[in-house]
Design a protein around this motif. Structure first.
Motif, PDB file in Angstrom:
ATOM      1  N   LYS A 192       0.832  -1.206   0.000  1.00  0.00           N
ATOM      2  CA  LYS A 192       0.000   0.000   0.000  1.00  0.00           C
ATOM      3  C   LYS A 192       0.869   1.260   0.000  1.00  0.00           C
ATOM      4  O   LYS A 192       0.626   2.192  -0.755  1.00  0.00           O
ATOM      5  N   GLU A 193       1.891   1.278   0.828  1.00  0.00           N
ATOM      6  CA  GLU A 193       2.707   2.480   1.000  1.00  0.00           C
ATOM      7  C   GLU A 193       3.753   2.671  -0.099  1.00  0.00           C
ATOM      8  O   GLU A 193       3.996   3.796  -0.532  1.00  0.00           O
ATOM      9  N   ASN A 194       4.372   1.585  -0.551  1.00  0.00           N
ATOM     10  CA  ASN A 194       5.488   1.697  -1.479  1.00  0.00           C
ATOM     11  C   ASN A 194       5.202   1.211  -2.893  1.00  0.00           C
ATOM     12  O   ASN A 194       5.802   1.679  -3.839  1.00  0.00           O
ATOM     13  N   GLY A 195       4.332   0.221  -3.003  1.00  0.00           N
ATOM     14  CA  GLY A 195       4.053  -0.382  -4.293  1.00  0.00           C
ATOM     15  C   GLY A 195       5.052  -1.470  -4.634  1.00  0.00           C
ATOM     16  O   GLY A 195       6.149  -1.517  -4.072  1.00  0.00           O
ATOM     17  N   VAL A 196       4.665  -2.358  -5.525  1.00  0.00           N
ATOM     18  CA  VAL A 196       5.537  -3.439  -5.971  1.00  0.00           C
ATOM     19  C   VAL A 196       5.461  -3.567  -7.484  1.00  0.00           C
ATOM     20  O   VAL A 196       4.448  -3.240  -8.101  1.00  0.00           O
ATOM     21  N   ALA A 197       6.537  -4.047  -8.072  1.00  0.00           N
ATOM     22  CA  ALA A 197       6.591  -4.286  -9.515  1.00  0.00           C
ATOM     23  C   ALA A 197       6.121  -5.709  -9.804  1.00  0.00           C
ATOM     24  O   ALA A 197       6.073  -6.554  -8.908  1.00  0.00           O
ATOM     25  N   THR A 198       5.798  -5.987 -11.046  1.00  0.00           N
ATOM     26  CA  THR A 198       5.433  -7.353 -11.431  1.00  0.00           C
ATOM     27  C   THR A 198       6.683  -8.226 -11.480  1.00  0.00           C
ATOM     28  O   THR A 198       7.810  -7.731 -11.618  1.00  0.00           O
ATOM     29  N   ASN A 199       6.488  -9.529 -11.401  1.00  0.00           N
ATOM     30  CA  ASN A 199       7.605 -10.468 -11.503  1.00  0.00           C
ATOM     31  C   ASN A 199       8.202 -10.457 -12.907  1.00  0.00           C
ATOM     32  O   ASN A 199       9.378 -10.737 -13.092  1.00  0.00           O
ATOM     33  N   LYS A 235       6.746   0.113 -13.279  1.00  0.00           N
ATOM     34  CA  LYS A 235       5.420   0.577 -12.883  1.00  0.00           C
ATOM     35  C   LYS A 235       5.101  -0.116 -11.573  1.00  0.00           C
ATOM     36  O   LYS A 235       5.124  -1.343 -11.487  1.00  0.00           O
ATOM     37  N   LEU A 236       4.832   0.668 -10.523  1.00  0.00           N
ATOM     38  CA  LEU A 236       4.539   0.110  -9.211  1.00  0.00           C
ATOM     39  C   LEU A 236       3.037  -0.027  -9.014  1.00  0.00           C
ATOM     40  O   LEU A 236       2.266   0.873  -9.358  1.00  0.00           O
ATOM     41  N   TYR A 237       2.627  -1.149  -8.464  1.00  0.00           N
ATOM     42  CA  TYR A 237       1.226  -1.421  -8.161  1.00  0.00           C
ATOM     43  C   TYR A 237       1.033  -1.332  -6.650  1.00  0.00           C
ATOM     44  O   TYR A 237       1.814  -1.887  -5.882  1.00  0.00           O
ATOM     45  N   HIS A 238      -0.007  -0.626  -6.224  1.00  0.00           N
ATOM     46  CA  HIS A 238      -0.283  -0.375  -4.807  1.00  0.00           C
ATOM     47  C   HIS A 238      -1.573  -1.063  -4.377  1.00  0.00           C
ATOM     48  O   HIS A 238      -2.531  -1.131  -5.156  1.00  0.00           O
ATOM     49  N   ALA A 239      -1.600  -1.543  -3.139  1.00  0.00           N
ATOM     50  CA  ALA A 239      -2.833  -2.059  -2.552  1.00  0.00           C
ATOM     51  C   ALA A 239      -3.703  -0.855  -2.191  1.00  0.00           C
ATOM     52  O   ALA A 239      -3.193   0.177  -1.744  1.00  0.00           O
ATOM     53  N   ALA A 263      16.893 -14.514  -5.059  1.00  0.00           N
ATOM     54  CA  ALA A 263      17.169 -14.643  -3.627  1.00  0.00           C
ATOM     55  C   ALA A 263      18.546 -14.082  -3.321  1.00  0.00           C
ATOM     56  O   ALA A 263      19.544 -14.779  -3.422  1.00  0.00           O
ATOM     57  N   ARG A 264      18.590 -12.804  -3.016  1.00  0.00           N
ATOM     58  CA  ARG A 264      19.868 -12.171  -2.691  1.00  0.00           C
ATOM     59  C   ARG A 264      19.607 -10.880  -1.931  1.00  0.00           C
ATOM     60  O   ARG A 264      18.517 -10.315  -1.987  1.00  0.00           O
ATOM     61  N   ASP A 265      20.611 -10.408  -1.235  1.00  0.00           N
ATOM     62  CA  ASP A 265      20.547  -9.117  -0.562  1.00  0.00           C
ATOM     63  C   ASP A 265      20.960  -8.048  -1.553  1.00  0.00           C
ATOM     64  O   ASP A 265      21.721  -8.304  -2.483  1.00  0.00           O
ATOM     65  N   GLY A 266      20.470  -6.848  -1.355  1.00  0.00           N
ATOM     66  CA  GLY A 266      20.864  -5.763  -2.242  1.00  0.00           C
ATOM     67  C   GLY A 266      19.833  -4.656  -2.225  1.00  0.00           C
ATOM     68  O   GLY A 266      18.944  -4.619  -1.387  1.00  0.00           O
ATOM     69  N   THR A 267      19.944  -3.768  -3.176  1.00  0.00           N
ATOM     70  CA  THR A 267      19.011  -2.658  -3.277  1.00  0.00           C
ATOM     71  C   THR A 267      17.970  -2.961  -4.349  1.00  0.00           C
ATOM     72  O   THR A 267      18.188  -3.800  -5.231  1.00  0.00           O
ATOM     73  N   CYS A 268      16.866  -2.277  -4.270  1.00  0.00           N
ATOM     74  CA  CYS A 268      15.818  -2.450  -5.270  1.00  0.00           C
ATOM     75  C   CYS A 268      16.276  -1.831  -6.589  1.00  0.00           C
ATOM     76  O   CYS A 268      16.930  -0.783  -6.603  1.00  0.00           O
ATOM     77  N   PRO A 269      15.952  -2.462  -7.693  1.00  0.00           N
ATOM     78  CA  PRO A 269      16.368  -1.932  -8.994  1.00  0.00           C
ATOM     79  C   PRO A 269      15.614  -0.646  -9.337  1.00  0.00           C
ATOM     80  O   PRO A 269      14.527  -0.390  -8.830  1.00  0.00           O
ATOM     81  N   SER A 270      16.202   0.153 -10.211  1.00  0.00           N
ATOM     82  CA  SER A 270      15.570   1.410 -10.625  1.00  0.00           C
ATOM     83  C   SER A 270      14.871   1.280 -11.971  1.00  0.00           C
ATOM     84  O   SER A 270      14.234   2.220 -12.433  1.00  0.00           O
ATOM     85  N   SER A 271      14.997   0.109 -12.610  1.00  0.00           N
ATOM     86  CA  SER A 271      14.302  -0.143 -13.875  1.00  0.00           C
ATOM     87  C   SER A 271      14.026  -1.635 -13.999  1.00  0.00           C
ATOM     88  O   SER A 271      14.606  -2.446 -13.280  1.00  0.00           O
ATOM     89  N   CYS A 272      13.133  -1.991 -14.910  1.00  0.00           N
ATOM     90  CA  CYS A 272      12.830  -3.393 -15.168  1.00  0.00           C
ATOM     91  C   CYS A 272      14.064  -4.086 -15.732  1.00  0.00           C
ATOM     92  O   CYS A 272      14.985  -3.436 -16.222  1.00  0.00           O
ATOM     93  N   SER A 273      14.058  -5.414 -15.716  1.00  0.00           N
ATOM     94  CA  SER A 273      15.213  -6.168 -16.211  1.00  0.00           C
ATOM     95  C   SER A 273      15.464  -5.931 -17.697  1.00  0.00           C
ATOM     96  O   SER A 273      16.587  -6.095 -18.168  1.00  0.00           O
ATOM     97  N   ASP A 274      14.428  -5.500 -18.440  1.00  0.00           N
ATOM     98  CA  ASP A 274      14.628  -5.200 -19.861  1.00  0.00           C
ATOM     99  C   ASP A 274      14.986  -3.733 -20.108  1.00  0.00           C
ATOM    100  O   ASP A 274      15.079  -3.283 -21.236  1.00  0.00           O
TER     101      ASP A 274
END
Length: 79
Positions: A8-15, A38-42, A22-33
């Motif tokens: 709800k607060e941050n949104g999530v991208a599609t898979n 585009k973030l989807y919010h509850a 499965a790794r530690d790190g920062t969230c990407p700033s663009s899609c893998s392509d």
């Protein structure tokens, strides 16, 4: 509740945009392509308790998510 609150607060991208790794790190700033994310919010986060409130939530808003805790003896259940 934490996952839905985050969505709800941050949104999530599609898979498809950001495949799970499965790794530690920062969230990407663009899609893998390379396309923009585009973030989807509850819309809302609600907690229900008891059959009546869950039934009313389904009647008024459609599907709900549920979870339960599984203990070790669950695997030997034969009913």
């Amino acid at each position: 509740d934490q996952a839905w609150s985050f969505m709800k607060e941050n949104g999530v991208a599609t898979n498809k945009c950001v495949p799970y790794e499965a790794r530690d790190g920062t969230c990407p700033s663009s899609c893998s392509d390379g396309s923009p994310i585009k973030l989807y919010h509850a819309d809302s986060v609600n907690t229900y308790s008891g059959p009546s409130s869950i039934q009313m939530a389904i009647l008024e808003g459609g599907p709900v998510e549920t979870a339960f805790t599984v203990y070790q003896d669950f695997m030997s259940y034969k009913g």
